[in-house]
Design a protein around this motif. Sequence first.
Motif, PDB file in Angstrom:
ATOM      1  N   LEU A  16     -11.671 -13.303   0.448  1.00 44.55           N
ATOM      2  CA  LEU A  16     -12.040 -12.279  -0.530  1.00 44.55           C
ATOM      3  C   LEU A  16     -13.060 -11.304   0.068  1.00 44.55           C
ATOM      4  O   LEU A  16     -12.944 -10.085  -0.122  1.00 44.55           O
ATOM      5  CB  LEU A  16     -12.598 -12.928  -1.799  1.00 44.55           C
ATOM      6  CG  LEU A  16     -12.987 -11.967  -2.914  1.00 44.55           C
ATOM      7  CD1 LEU A  16     -11.801 -11.118  -3.359  1.00 44.55           C
ATOM      8  CD2 LEU A  16     -13.564 -12.742  -4.086  1.00 44.55           C
ATOM      9  N   ALA A  17     -14.036 -11.805   0.803  1.00 42.87           N
ATOM     10  CA  ALA A  17     -15.021 -10.929   1.459  1.00 42.87           C
ATOM     11  C   ALA A  17     -14.324  -9.988   2.432  1.00 42.87           C
ATOM     12  O   ALA A  17     -14.651  -8.799   2.505  1.00 42.87           O
ATOM     13  CB  ALA A  17     -16.081 -11.766   2.177  1.00 42.87           C
ATOM     14  N   HIS A  18     -13.344 -10.517   3.167  1.00 46.11           N
ATOM     15  CA  HIS A  18     -12.575  -9.674   4.094  1.00 46.11           C
ATOM     16  C   HIS A  18     -11.842  -8.570   3.330  1.00 46.11           C
ATOM     17  O   HIS A  18     -11.898  -7.396   3.709  1.00 46.11           O
ATOM     18  CB  HIS A  18     -11.581 -10.520   4.888  1.00 46.11           C
ATOM     19  CG  HIS A  18     -10.548  -9.696   5.582  1.00 46.11           C
ATOM     20  ND1 HIS A  18     -10.825  -8.945   6.702  1.00 46.11           N
ATOM     21  CD2 HIS A  18      -9.240  -9.473   5.283  1.00 46.11           C
ATOM     22  CE1 HIS A  18      -9.725  -8.295   7.070  1.00 46.11           C
ATOM     23  NE2 HIS A  18      -8.753  -8.609   6.224  1.00 46.11           N
ATOM     24  N   ALA A  71       7.372  -2.758  11.124  1.00 51.36           N
ATOM     25  CA  ALA A  71       6.437  -2.903  12.244  1.00 51.36           C
ATOM     26  C   ALA A  71       5.003  -2.686  11.778  1.00 51.36           C
ATOM     27  O   ALA A  71       4.098  -3.434  12.164  1.00 51.36           O
ATOM     28  CB  ALA A  71       6.806  -1.935  13.361  1.00 51.36           C
ATOM     29  N   VAL A  72       4.792  -1.681  10.937  1.00 47.55           N
ATOM     30  CA  VAL A  72       3.443  -1.399  10.447  1.00 47.55           C
ATOM     31  C   VAL A  72       2.938  -2.546   9.584  1.00 47.55           C
ATOM     32  O   VAL A  72       1.805  -3.009   9.744  1.00 47.55           O
ATOM     33  CB  VAL A  72       3.404  -0.060   9.682  1.00 47.55           C
ATOM     34  CG1 VAL A  72       2.102   0.096   8.912  1.00 47.55           C
ATOM     35  CG2 VAL A  72       3.587   1.096  10.652  1.00 47.55           C
ATOM     36  N   TRP A  73       3.770  -3.046   8.679  1.00 49.95           N
ATOM     37  CA  TRP A  73       3.325  -4.141   7.814  1.00 49.95           C
ATOM     38  C   TRP A  73       3.076  -5.421   8.602  1.00 49.95           C
ATOM     39  O   TRP A  73       2.104  -6.141   8.324  1.00 49.95           O
ATOM     40  CB  TRP A  73       4.319  -4.379   6.668  1.00 49.95           C
ATOM     41  CG  TRP A  73       4.025  -3.455   5.536  1.00 49.95           C
ATOM     42  CD1 TRP A  73       4.731  -2.353   5.157  1.00 49.95           C
ATOM     43  CD2 TRP A  73       2.895  -3.515   4.659  1.00 49.95           C
ATOM     44  NE1 TRP A  73       4.118  -1.733   4.100  1.00 49.95           N
ATOM     45  CE2 TRP A  73       2.985  -2.422   3.770  1.00 49.95           C
ATOM     46  CE3 TRP A  73       1.817  -4.385   4.543  1.00 49.95           C
ATOM     47  CZ2 TRP A  73       2.038  -2.182   2.778  1.00 49.95           C
ATOM     48  CZ3 TRP A  73       0.865  -4.142   3.551  1.00 49.95           C
ATOM     49  CH2 TRP A  73       0.991  -3.062   2.687  1.00 49.95           C
ATOM     50  N   LEU A  74       3.916  -5.711   9.582  1.00 48.31           N
ATOM     51  CA  LEU A  74       3.683  -6.893  10.406  1.00 48.31           C
ATOM     52  C   LEU A  74       2.390  -6.755  11.197  1.00 48.31           C
ATOM     53  O   LEU A  74       1.645  -7.722  11.374  1.00 48.31           O
ATOM     54  CB  LEU A  74       4.872  -7.141  11.338  1.00 48.31           C
ATOM     55  CG  LEU A  74       6.145  -7.621  10.650  1.00 48.31           C
ATOM     56  CD1 LEU A  74       7.312  -7.632  11.640  1.00 48.31           C
ATOM     57  CD2 LEU A  74       5.941  -8.997  10.028  1.00 48.31           C
ATOM     58  N   ASP A 100      -3.258  -8.062  11.975  1.00 47.94           N
ATOM     59  CA  ASP A 100      -4.623  -7.556  12.051  1.00 47.94           C
ATOM     60  C   ASP A 100      -5.533  -8.302  11.079  1.00 47.94           C
ATOM     61  O   ASP A 100      -6.633  -8.747  11.448  1.00 47.94           O
ATOM     62  CB  ASP A 100      -4.615  -6.056  11.750  1.00 47.94           C
ATOM     63  CG  ASP A 100      -6.001  -5.452  11.730  1.00 47.94           C
ATOM     64  OD1 ASP A 100      -6.548  -5.214  12.831  1.00 47.94           O
ATOM     65  OD2 ASP A 100      -6.545  -5.219  10.638  1.00 47.94           O
ATOM     66  N   ASN A 101      -5.086  -8.459   9.850  1.00 46.55           N
ATOM     67  CA  ASN A 101      -5.874  -9.198   8.864  1.00 46.55           C
ATOM     68  C   ASN A 101      -6.085 -10.639   9.286  1.00 46.55           C
ATOM     69  O   ASN A 101      -7.173 -11.192   9.136  1.00 46.55           O
ATOM     70  CB  ASN A 101      -5.203  -9.130   7.490  1.00 46.55           C
ATOM     71  CG  ASN A 101      -5.467  -7.821   6.805  1.00 46.55           C
ATOM     72  OD1 ASN A 101      -6.528  -7.628   6.227  1.00 46.55           O
ATOM     73  ND2 ASN A 101      -4.526  -6.900   6.872  1.00 46.55           N
TER      74      ASN A 101
END
Length: 129
Positions: free
Chosen positions: A8-10, A106-109, A114-115
């Motif tokens: 959640l902080a992220h 590609a962007v969503w992956l 990244d997350n």
Amino acid sequence: MITASQILAHLLGDYLLQSDWQANEKTKRLWIALSHALLYAVPFLTFRPSPFALVVIVVSHALIDRFRLTRYLIYAKNLLAPAAYRYPWADCQGTGYHKDRPAWLAVWLMIIADNTLHILVNGLALALL
């Protein structure tokens, strides 16, 4: 090691506290990536991190975002595939995935990777430092 509160902080730091200007410009200038990373770190203060853990959270976040480091991780893991699925960097440099992959996918992956990378680094910093 990683808690729902850390996730959640992220999410708060990376999505609610990031301005559109920062999102668009952080890959172009380090100081903008750092401004985003400093705001990003605010929710992590609730965990009372050590000063060193906080520095790791801020600096790693700024560097990952500024240089889009996740795309190199994605590209590297795809080098483990059979030769027919290995492509030159020039064909993958946007997201780490081959340019023939649908752009939206590609962007969503890349966003998911990244997350995941940010959450992993944060969890390690909070647990070990």
